[in-house]
Design a protein around this motif. Structure first.
Motif, PDB file in Angstrom:
ATOM      1  N   GLN A 277      29.576 -49.713  -8.454  1.00 23.25           N
ATOM      2  CA  GLN A 277      28.340 -49.588  -9.224  1.00 23.25           C
ATOM      3  C   GLN A 277      27.234 -48.958  -8.369  1.00 23.25           C
ATOM      4  O   GLN A 277      27.125 -49.249  -7.176  1.00 23.25           O
ATOM      5  CB  GLN A 277      27.884 -50.958  -9.735  1.00 23.25           C
ATOM      6  CG  GLN A 277      26.669 -50.891 -10.638  1.00 23.25           C
ATOM      7  CD  GLN A 277      26.304 -52.237 -11.247  1.00 23.25           C
ATOM      8  OE1 GLN A 277      25.141 -52.627 -11.231  1.00 23.25           O
ATOM      9  NE2 GLN A 277      27.286 -52.951 -11.780  1.00 23.25           N
ATOM     10  N   ILE A 278      26.442 -48.112  -9.001  1.00 23.77           N
ATOM     11  CA  ILE A 278      25.291 -47.473  -8.357  1.00 23.77           C
ATOM     12  C   ILE A 278      24.073 -47.729  -9.238  1.00 23.77           C
ATOM     13  O   ILE A 278      24.172 -47.737 -10.464  1.00 23.77           O
ATOM     14  CB  ILE A 278      25.530 -45.960  -8.191  1.00 23.77           C
ATOM     15  CG1 ILE A 278      26.642 -45.708  -7.173  1.00 23.77           C
ATOM     16  CG2 ILE A 278      24.266 -45.246  -7.746  1.00 23.77           C
ATOM     17  CD1 ILE A 278      27.045 -44.257  -7.071  1.00 23.77           C
ATOM     18  N   ILE A 279      22.924 -47.938  -8.618  1.00 23.55           N
ATOM     19  CA  ILE A 279      21.694 -48.179  -9.367  1.00 23.55           C
ATOM     20  C   ILE A 279      20.850 -46.911  -9.388  1.00 23.55           C
ATOM     21  O   ILE A 279      20.567 -46.316  -8.345  1.00 23.55           O
ATOM     22  CB  ILE A 279      20.878 -49.325  -8.734  1.00 23.55           C
ATOM     23  CG1 ILE A 279      21.678 -50.639  -8.796  1.00 23.55           C
ATOM     24  CG2 ILE A 279      19.535 -49.485  -9.438  1.00 23.55           C
ATOM     25  CD1 ILE A 279      21.017 -51.780  -8.053  1.00 23.55           C
ATOM     26  N   ALA A 280      20.476 -46.496 -10.610  1.00 20.81           N
ATOM     27  CA  ALA A 280      19.539 -45.385 -10.775  1.00 20.81           C
ATOM     28  C   ALA A 280      18.182 -45.984 -11.123  1.00 20.81           C
ATOM     29  O   ALA A 280      17.968 -46.473 -12.235  1.00 20.81           O
ATOM     30  CB  ALA A 280      20.012 -44.443 -11.873  1.00 20.81           C
ATOM     31  N   ALA A 281      17.264 -46.003 -10.137  1.00 20.41           N
ATOM     32  CA  ALA A 281      15.912 -46.536 -10.364  1.00 20.41           C
ATOM     33  C   ALA A 281      15.097 -45.449 -11.040  1.00 20.41           C
ATOM     34  O   ALA A 281      14.486 -44.593 -10.393  1.00 20.41           O
ATOM     35  CB  ALA A 281      15.288 -46.962  -9.036  1.00 20.41           C
ATOM     36  N   ASN A 282      15.077 -45.474 -12.370  1.00 20.74           N
ATOM     37  CA  ASN A 282      14.482 -44.394 -13.159  1.00 20.74           C
ATOM     38  C   ASN A 282      12.971 -44.576 -13.344  1.00 20.74           C
ATOM     39  O   ASN A 282      12.423 -45.650 -13.112  1.00 20.74           O
ATOM     40  CB  ASN A 282      15.170 -44.321 -14.523  1.00 20.74           C
ATOM     41  CG  ASN A 282      14.887 -43.027 -15.245  1.00 20.74           C
ATOM     42  OD1 ASN A 282      14.558 -42.012 -14.625  1.00 20.74           O
ATOM     43  ND2 ASN A 282      14.994 -43.051 -16.567  1.00 20.74           N
ATOM     44  N   LYS A 283      12.338 -43.501 -13.809  1.00 24.17           N
ATOM     45  CA  LYS A 283      10.896 -43.453 -14.110  1.00 24.17           C
ATOM     46  C   LYS A 283      10.043 -43.640 -12.858  1.00 24.17           C
ATOM     47  O   LYS A 283       8.978 -44.256 -12.904  1.00 24.17           O
ATOM     48  CB  LYS A 283      10.537 -44.483 -15.186  1.00 24.17           C
ATOM     49  CG  LYS A 283      11.351 -44.324 -16.477  1.00 24.17           C
ATOM     50  CD  LYS A 283      10.878 -45.221 -17.587  1.00 24.17           C
ATOM     51  CE  LYS A 283      11.752 -45.043 -18.841  1.00 24.17           C
ATOM     52  NZ  LYS A 283      11.320 -45.887 -19.962  1.00 24.17           N
ATOM     53  N   MET A 284      10.530 -43.085 -11.741  1.00 22.54           N
ATOM     54  CA  MET A 284       9.784 -43.193 -10.483  1.00 22.54           C
ATOM     55  C   MET A 284       8.544 -42.291 -10.468  1.00 22.54           C
ATOM     56  O   MET A 284       7.742 -42.353  -9.538  1.00 22.54           O
ATOM     57  CB  MET A 284      10.693 -42.843  -9.298  1.00 22.54           C
ATOM     58  CG  MET A 284      11.797 -43.861  -9.041  1.00 22.54           C
ATOM     59  SD  MET A 284      11.204 -45.536  -8.748  1.00 22.54           S
ATOM     60  CE  MET A 284      10.264 -45.295  -7.246  1.00 22.54           C
ATOM     61  N   ASP A 285       8.365 -41.444 -11.499  1.00 17.29           N
ATOM     62  CA  ASP A 285       7.164 -40.624 -11.590  1.00 17.29           C
ATOM     63  C   ASP A 285       5.967 -41.417 -12.110  1.00 17.29           C
ATOM     64  O   ASP A 285       4.833 -40.933 -12.097  1.00 17.29           O
ATOM     65  CB  ASP A 285       7.421 -39.411 -12.489  1.00 17.29           C
ATOM     66  CG  ASP A 285       7.949 -39.822 -13.861  1.00 17.29           C
ATOM     67  OD1 ASP A 285       8.685 -40.829 -13.926  1.00 17.29           O
ATOM     68  OD2 ASP A 285       7.634 -39.137 -14.857  1.00 17.29           O
ATOM     69  N   VAL A 286       6.204 -42.661 -12.551  1.00 17.09           N
ATOM     70  CA  VAL A 286       5.124 -43.539 -13.001  1.00 17.09           C
ATOM     71  C   VAL A 286       4.571 -44.285 -11.782  1.00 17.09           C
ATOM     72  O   VAL A 286       5.340 -44.820 -10.972  1.00 17.09           O
ATOM     73  CB  VAL A 286       5.640 -44.541 -14.065  1.00 17.09           C
ATOM     74  CG1 VAL A 286       4.507 -45.466 -14.522  1.00 17.09           C
ATOM     75  CG2 VAL A 286       6.242 -43.790 -15.249  1.00 17.09           C
ATOM     76  N   PRO A 287       3.237 -44.338 -11.603  1.00 14.95           N
ATOM     77  CA  PRO A 287       2.645 -44.914 -10.383  1.00 14.95           C
ATOM     78  C   PRO A 287       3.125 -46.325 -10.048  1.00 14.95           C
ATOM     79  O   PRO A 287       3.347 -46.644  -8.876  1.00 14.95           O
ATOM     80  CB  PRO A 287       1.137 -44.905 -10.700  1.00 14.95           C
ATOM     81  CG  PRO A 287       0.974 -43.786 -11.672  1.00 14.95           C
ATOM     82  CD  PRO A 287       2.214 -43.766 -12.500  1.00 14.95           C
ATOM     83  N   GLU A 288       3.292 -47.203 -11.032  1.00 14.76           N
ATOM     84  CA  GLU A 288       3.669 -48.596 -10.771  1.00 14.76           C
ATOM     85  C   GLU A 288       5.094 -48.740 -10.245  1.00 14.76           C
ATOM     86  O   GLU A 288       5.485 -49.808  -9.754  1.00 14.76           O
ATOM     87  CB  GLU A 288       3.527 -49.437 -12.046  1.00 14.76           C
ATOM     88  CG  GLU A 288       2.111 -49.579 -12.570  1.00 14.76           C
ATOM     89  CD  GLU A 288       1.666 -48.375 -13.387  1.00 14.76           C
ATOM     90  OE1 GLU A 288       2.499 -47.456 -13.564  1.00 14.76           O
ATOM     91  OE2 GLU A 288       0.491 -48.338 -13.814  1.00 14.76           O
ATOM     92  N   ALA A 289       5.905 -47.695 -10.341  1.00 17.35           N
ATOM     93  CA  ALA A 289       7.324 -47.798 -10.007  1.00 17.35           C
ATOM     94  C   ALA A 289       7.568 -48.057  -8.523  1.00 17.35           C
ATOM     95  O   ALA A 289       8.500 -48.782  -8.155  1.00 17.35           O
ATOM     96  CB  ALA A 289       8.044 -46.527 -10.446  1.00 17.35           C
TER      97      ALA A 289
END
Length: 434
Positions: A277-289
């Motif tokens: 399994q691999i984790i894709a930490a998405n929406k990193m373009d949002v400041p709170e990420a």
């Protein structure tokens, strides 16, 4: 239209009837029996066709019956065997017996096939029944009935990488970015109602298949939401890509989402815990990420987790390339064979001779008022195959009954001259004969 589960009826063809015939030729007196055997009925065969991707064809055709064998011919000529019926299914199709729930076959490779319903044997012609005592028998057999059953076809998507995660975390967007697939994308939950497949081209001559699977929710392993309609597809994937909304745009805790999704996967099938399994930490373009990602890594480390995390933004196409190359390298290290279901072991058809002394009782007798009911699978099969309109066939059947001990058993149960004996769909009059 994507259809991934359906129920159909299949039946092997009946065997052709044997023939009662005699050799007739000028200057040949008493030519003797010459009735040929009937041909075998066709089998129903499921065969994998890699050009298919869904079970939609089975929405409109639910009955599949193979043809029966040809009847026996004069001059001791056999009837022709019937052609098999080939039913094409997509890769990843699981065939389940609807009555027993057993897996008949799990078909994953192009050209792979399985006989799901066997055709019946052809009946023997009268030449087979000639004996010194009866050199000109008027006896022939009907063809054996083909196997019939209802089966459930379940399609489990064949993909190298399966995207999992809560609804609206960006799985469809990610698939549209890395492949030519055009999944439906919208800002509401369960936009994806069926799996979407896309081919990810890493470099020339190197690619893999990615599947965007419907979003999970808590309780899916118990059938809540899309439940099992989704979970069956994740079983086929070689690598699980867990997409997480790291910006927590809907107010959920990313790490709590991660735990809940994995819990649902493992409760459905504990073998998924062993799947890479691999984790894709998405929406990193949002400041709170960024802050959420730091907290996520800390919690994962506290639990001893070492799953690889790739910070990405599917919309902005940031960090996606590195993740795709890592997936390709990981897939190169994994076995190519697909994960398959455990198929139930089935006995091959056994041919019973009714004059053989098998262990255990061959029949049972019960009484209904003045009628005696004889129950025996062997005897009922014999009746079905016997052409009881022939006097010789009736005499042969009566002889077999005496040899098996049915007459004696009926007499011991109180059967008397003239009483009715029922076997299957037939009724006979008991005749006292020592």
């Amino acid at each position: 239209m994507f259809v991934d589960k359906t129920k159909i009826y299949i039946k092997g063809g009946n065997g052709g009837d044997g023939l009662i015939s005699f050799h007739r030729e000028k200057y040949v007196a008493e030519g003797g029996p010459a009735g040929g055997d009937g041909g075998k009925g066709g089998d129903v065969i499921f065969r994998v066709d890699e050009g298919l991707r869904t079970l939609v064809d089975f929405r409109y055709q639910k009955h599949f019956k193979a043809k029966r064998g040809e009847k026996g011919k004069p001059k001791n000529q056999y009837g022709a065997n019937a052609d098999n019926m080939v039913v094409r299914v997509p890769p990843g199709t699981v065939i389940v017996d609807d009555d027993t729930g057993e897996v008949v076959a799990d078909l994953v490779e192009h050209g792979q096939e399985v006989v799901a319903a066997k055709g019946g044997r052809g009946g023997r012609g009268n030449v087979r029944f000639a004996t010194p005592k009866n050199p000109a028998p008027y006896i022939a057999e009907n063809g054996e009935e083909g196997e019939e059953k209802w089966v459930v076809l379940e399609l489990k998507v064949m993909a190298d990488v399966g995207l999992v995660g809560f609804p609206s975390v960006g799985k469809s967007t990610l698939l549209s970015v890395v492949s030519a697939a055009k999944p439906k994308i919208a800002s509401y939950h369960f936009t994806t109602l069926s799996p979407n497949l896309g081919v990810v081209q890493v470099e020339e001559g190197r690619s893999f298949v990615m599947a965007d699977l419907p979003g999970l929710i808590e309780g899916a392993s118990e059938g809540i939401g899309l439940g099992h309609e989704f979970l069956r597809h994740i079983e086929r994937t070689r690598v699980i890509l867990h997409v997480i909304d790291m910006a927590a745009t809907e107010g959920r805790d990313p790490f709590d989402d991660y735990l809940k999704i994995n819990d649902e996967l493992y409760r459905y099938n504990d073998k998924l815990a062993e799947r890479p399994q691999i984790i894709a930490a998405n929406k990193m373009d949002v400041p709170e990420a960024e802050e959420q990602l730091v907290q996520f890594k800390q919690k994962l480390a506290e639990q001893g987790g070492d799953t690889r995390i790739f910070p990405i933004s599917a919309v902005a196409q940031q960090g996606v390339r590195d993740m795709i190359y890592h997936l390709a390298e990981l897939l190169d290290q994994l076995p190519q064979q697909a994960v398959v279901e455990e198929v139930a072991e089935t006995e091959e058809r056994k041919v019973y001779r009714l004059d053989r002394k098998d262990e255990g009782p061959e029949f049972t007798i019960r009484r209904e008022n003045d009628t005696f009911v004889v129950e025996s699978e062997k005897i009922e099969n014999l009746l079905k195959r016997s052409q009881m309109s022939s006097y010789d066939a009736v005499i042969r059947f009566a002889h077999i009954m005496r040899k098996m001990g049915v007459d004696k058993a009926l007499r011991n149960r109180g059967a008397e001259d003239g009483m009715i004996i029922r076997i299957g769909e037939y009724e006979f009059e008991f005749v006292e004969k020592e």
